[in-house]
Design a protein around this motif. Structure first.
Motif, PDB file in Angstrom:
ATOM      1  N   ILE A  93      54.527  23.470  25.998  1.00  0.00           N
ATOM      2  CA  ILE A  93      54.842  24.085  24.461  1.00  0.00           C
ATOM      3  C   ILE A  93      56.428  24.785  24.557  1.00  0.00           C
ATOM      4  O   ILE A  93      56.550  26.159  25.179  1.00  0.00           O
ATOM      5  CB  ILE A  93      53.912  24.007  23.949  1.00  0.00           C
ATOM      6  N   SER A  94      57.228  23.898  23.963  1.00  0.00           N
ATOM      7  CA  SER A  94      58.390  24.730  23.903  1.00  0.00           C
ATOM      8  C   SER A  94      58.778  25.079  22.123  1.00  0.00           C
ATOM      9  O   SER A  94      59.031  26.042  22.291  1.00  0.00           O
ATOM     10  CB  SER A  94      59.828  23.614  24.151  1.00  0.00           C
ATOM     11  N   ARG A 112      49.239  28.884  20.074  1.00  0.00           N
ATOM     12  CA  ARG A 112      49.860  29.994  19.990  1.00  0.00           C
ATOM     13  C   ARG A 112      49.582  30.446  20.847  1.00  0.00           C
ATOM     14  O   ARG A 112      50.638  31.023  22.035  1.00  0.00           O
ATOM     15  CB  ARG A 112      49.266  31.373  18.898  1.00  0.00           C
ATOM     16  N   VAL A 113      47.917  30.787  22.119  1.00  0.00           N
ATOM     17  CA  VAL A 113      47.624  31.076  23.157  1.00  0.00           C
ATOM     18  C   VAL A 113      48.385  30.204  24.126  1.00  0.00           C
ATOM     19  O   VAL A 113      48.756  30.496  25.382  1.00  0.00           O
ATOM     20  CB  VAL A 113      46.028  30.739  23.249  1.00  0.00           C
ATOM     21  N   GLU A 114      48.257  28.650  23.754  1.00  0.00           N
ATOM     22  CA  GLU A 114      49.138  27.732  25.066  1.00  0.00           C
ATOM     23  C   GLU A 114      50.611  28.149  25.463  1.00  0.00           C
ATOM     24  O   GLU A 114      51.284  27.885  26.051  1.00  0.00           O
ATOM     25  CB  GLU A 114      48.321  26.735  24.969  1.00  0.00           C
ATOM     26  N   ARG A 161      50.129  20.448   7.758  1.00  0.00           N
ATOM     27  CA  ARG A 161      50.379  20.484   9.457  1.00  0.00           C
ATOM     28  C   ARG A 161      51.068  20.978  10.253  1.00  0.00           C
ATOM     29  O   ARG A 161      52.015  22.318   9.841  1.00  0.00           O
ATOM     30  CB  ARG A 161      51.564  18.992   9.612  1.00  0.00           C
ATOM     31  N   LEU A 162      49.951  20.908  10.805  1.00  0.00           N
ATOM     32  CA  LEU A 162      50.308  21.978  13.013  1.00  0.00           C
ATOM     33  C   LEU A 162      51.374  21.549  13.591  1.00  0.00           C
ATOM     34  O   LEU A 162      50.656  19.996  13.676  1.00  0.00           O
ATOM     35  CB  LEU A 162      49.388  22.392  13.267  1.00  0.00           C
ATOM     36  N   THR A 163      52.588  21.721  13.614  1.00  0.00           N
ATOM     37  CA  THR A 163      53.317  21.177  14.087  1.00  0.00           C
ATOM     38  C   THR A 163      53.578  21.478  15.991  1.00  0.00           C
ATOM     39  O   THR A 163      53.400  22.573  15.904  1.00  0.00           O
ATOM     40  CB  THR A 163      54.582  20.988  13.768  1.00  0.00           C
TER      41      THR A 163
END
Length: 264
Positions: free
Chosen positions: A216-217, A206-208, A230-232
C-alpha cells in the motif's frame, strides 16, 4: 490501465500479477548505478540541498527499457530519471519489457463531484448568491457522530452553487438540523454503512499500510458520486492476501487504485 476499481464485494483476484503474466503500468523509471527501476512514485519530502532520486520501497526492476525514449528525461549525478508506460512479462519479481509508450499525465478533472445524488428541487439547485447569506460551513468532524453523519462533501452541479451532500444513519434527524441553515443547497442520503464497518476497514488498511505486506502506497477516505463514504487505497500491486480480504468488504465501501496489473 486498471485505474480505480469502485465495486462491491470486490474481486481483486484477477488483478494479481502472477509469474509469467503480461502486466502494464505508467510510472517513473530510475536508472541508478546500472540498475533500472520502475515505480509509482510516492510523495517525497522537500529537503535542501536536493538529494539524487532513489527507487522507492515498492519499485520493481525493469529489463529492456529504452532510456533514450523516456518522457521528461533528466540526467542526475547517480543516473537517469524519466516517465513512460511499460508493458512486459512478470518474471522473478521483475518486469521484462515488451513495449514502451509515452507517459500520459492523469486527468486533473478526475474525481470532481458534480451532480448531487438527490433529485434537484423544483426550481433547480440554487445559484451562487441565491442563499441571501454566505454559505454556512459543513459540520466539523467532531460533531459527526452526534449527528449520525458518516460523510459530508460539497458537490458542484453545472450552472449552480455548491450543494452539501450528507450521508447519515439518521437522515430525518440531519434534515431537521441542517435544512434551516442550507435550504435547497442540501442533499441528505441514508448511509449504506455503519460507523463500525467504516472504522473496521480503515483500521485494517492502516495496519497493513504500516506493515507494507500489502504494498500500500497510500490510503485515505473520500466520497463516491452517490454521496456514500469511500475508503481509498493505492497499491503497487495486488497481493493474494489483500484480494482475499477485499472480497469481505461491504458493497462499494472500498475504492482501489492499482498501479501494476495484468493486461486484460
Amino acid at each position: 490501465m486498471p485505474g480505480v476499481l469502485d465495486t462491491g464485494w470486490m474481486d481483486l483476484s484477477g488483478l494479481i500479477v502472477r509469474e509469467g503474466a503480461v502486466a502494464r503500468a505508467t510510472g517513473r523509471v530510475l536508472e541508478v548505478e546500472g540498475e533500472v527501476w520502475f515505480e509509482r512514485p510516492e510523495p517525497v519530502p522537500l529537503v535542501w540541498p536536493p538529494r539524487p532520486p532513489r527507487p522507492g520501497r515498492f519499485a520493481v526492476r525493469a529489463h529492456g527499457v529504452d532510456l533514450d525514449r523516456l518522457d521528461r528525461r533528466q540526467q542526475h549525478a547517480t543516473g537517469i530519471e524519466g516517465w513512460t508506460t511499460l508493458t512486459g512479462t512478470w518474471q522473478s519479481q521483475r518486469l521484462r519489457v515488451r513495449t514502451q509508450t509515452s507517459w500520459q499525465p492523469p486527468d486533473s478533472r478526475r474525481g470532481r463531484r458534480t451532480d448531487p445524488p438527490c433529485a434537484p428541487p423544483p426550481q433547480g439547485w440554487p445559484r451562487n448568491g441565491e442563499h441571501g447569506n454566505p454559505m454556512p460551513s459543513a459540520p466539523p468532524d467532531d460533531e459527526w457522530e452526534a449527528l449520525s453523519i458518516m460523510q459530508v462533501a460539497w458537490f458542484h452541479p453545472a450552472g449552480a452553487g455548491p450543494v452539501l451532500v450528507v450521508s447519515a444513519e439518521d437522515p430525518a434527524r440531519v434534515e431537521r438540523l441542517l435544512r434551516p441553515e442550507f435550504g435547497a443547497a442540501l442533499c441528505v442520503v441514508p448511509s449504506r454503512y455503519t460507523r463500525q464497518q467504516i472504522e473496521g476497514v480503515a483500521r485494517r488498511l492502516r495496519v497493513e499500510g504500516e506493515s507494507r505486506r500489502w504494498l500500500i502506497s497510500m490510503h485515505g477516505s473520500g466520497v463516491g458520486g452517490d454521496g456514500q463514504p469511500r475508503l481509498t487505497v493505492e497499491l503497487a500491486r495486488v497481493v493474494p492476501a489483500m484480494a482475499e480480504w477485499a472480497a469481505t468488504v461491504p458493497d462499494g465501501l472500498l475504492a482501489v487504485d492499482v498501479w501494476l496489473a495484468p493486461v486484460t
